[in-house]
Enzyme design. Structure first.
Site, PDB file in Angstrom:
ATOM      1  N   SER A  21     -20.032   4.871 -21.324  1.00 44.93           N
ATOM      2  CA  SER A  21     -20.470   5.495 -20.077  1.00 44.93           C
ATOM      3  C   SER A  21     -20.606   6.985 -20.317  1.00 44.93           C
ATOM      4  CB  SER A  21     -19.427   5.242 -18.979  1.00 44.93           C
ATOM      5  OG  SER A  21     -19.643   6.075 -17.856  1.00 44.93           O
ATOM      6  N   TYR A  30     -11.207   5.766 -15.450  1.00 38.82           N
ATOM      7  CA  TYR A  30     -12.247   5.000 -16.149  1.00 38.82           C
ATOM      8  C   TYR A  30     -12.762   5.783 -17.351  1.00 38.82           C
ATOM      9  CZ  TYR A  30     -16.707   2.469 -16.673  1.00 38.82           C
ATOM     10  OH  TYR A  30     -17.771   1.750 -17.147  1.00 38.82           O
ATOM     11  N   LYS A  38     -12.950   4.717 -21.383  1.00 39.69           N
ATOM     12  CA  LYS A  38     -14.207   4.596 -22.123  1.00 39.69           C
ATOM     13  C   LYS A  38     -14.242   5.533 -23.333  1.00 39.69           C
ATOM     14  CE  LYS A  38     -16.222   1.278 -19.992  1.00 39.69           C
ATOM     15  NZ  LYS A  38     -16.586   0.031 -20.700  1.00 39.69           N
TER      16      LYS A  38
END
Length: 232
Positions: free
Chosen positions: A138, A151, A155
């Site tokens: 991402s 998050y 990642k």
């Protein structure tokens, strides 16, 4: 063992919807055998029912017993050419200072620890086939967006995990940022907003797979850059 030597085999985690399902559809249309999973058995079964050469294994990718089920399916096929860590947990959209330790641990368990454990189980088949290891990344892994920290951290860790494992084991490794897509996870990140302007997952899949099956160098890639290169 049912040998399918010569027919490429992929494992794509999180295959019941979104990018995972789009990847599976494209792979099977091009003659691949695919092993996939998801926690919701009814949804997974319905998603892949019409697709050929798909082994759907219901379970939580964090569960060691489920990981072994996936590994057993790969061993039955006799090879593994592509492992895509697509299953992912968004986690709390909160400032990092407000994230509870258990919330962070849950995201890391799905997005980092499970991919590491599953890769370790599948390394013999990946190495044997000279396969590729892929982590779906991402832009949050390299940018710093408020409330995305949990998050994002997972990642960023997945990027390093995939590329390091590849370097250590003589594999091609790719951390691929597909960009913002019209998926259920992206909608959860923007509740109440209209995300219909985001591209469908199917639009990025050909570019992603051209990269990872084309023998290009390991590294971190943005699908947007791959599209721009084709357009030149």
């Amino acid at each position: 063992m049912t040998s399918i030597q010569g027919t490429p085999v992929a494992v794509v985690t999180g295959g019941s919807a979104g990018l995972g399902l789009a990847l599976i559809r494209h792979l099977t249309q091009n003659g691949w055998h695919v092993v996939t999973d998801a926690r919701d058995g009814e949804r997974l079964t319905a998603a892949v029912a019409a697709l050929p050469r798909v082994a759907a294994v219901v379970g939580d990718v964090r569960d060691p017993r489920h990981q072994e089920q996936l590994a057993a399916e790969v061993r039955r096929h006799g090879r593994l050419d592509l492992l895509v860590h697509n299953a992912s947990k968004l986690g709390p959209m909160l400032p990092l200072a407000d994230v509870l330790p258990g919330q962070l641990e849950e995201v890391l368990a799905t997005n980092v620890l499970a991919p590491l454990a599953l890769t370790r189980r599948l390394l013999p088949q990946l190495r044997g086939a000279g396969g590729s290891l892929v982590g779906i990344s991402s832009d949050a892994a390299v940018e710093h967006y408020p409330t995305w920290g949990t998050y994002a951290a997972s990642k960023a860790a997945l990027d390093h995990l995939v590329l390091t494992l590849a370097a250590e084991n003589g594999l091609r490794g790719y951390a691929v940022d597909p960009g913002d897509l019209r998926t259920a996870m992206h909608q959860r990140a923007f509740p109440g907003e209209d995300i219909s302007d985001r591209p469908l997952p199917e639009t990025v899949v050909p570019h992603l797979l051209a990269l990872v099956t084309g023998g290009g160098p390991s590294g971190r890639y943005r699908v947007a850059d791959l599209v721009a290169e084709v357009a030149r």
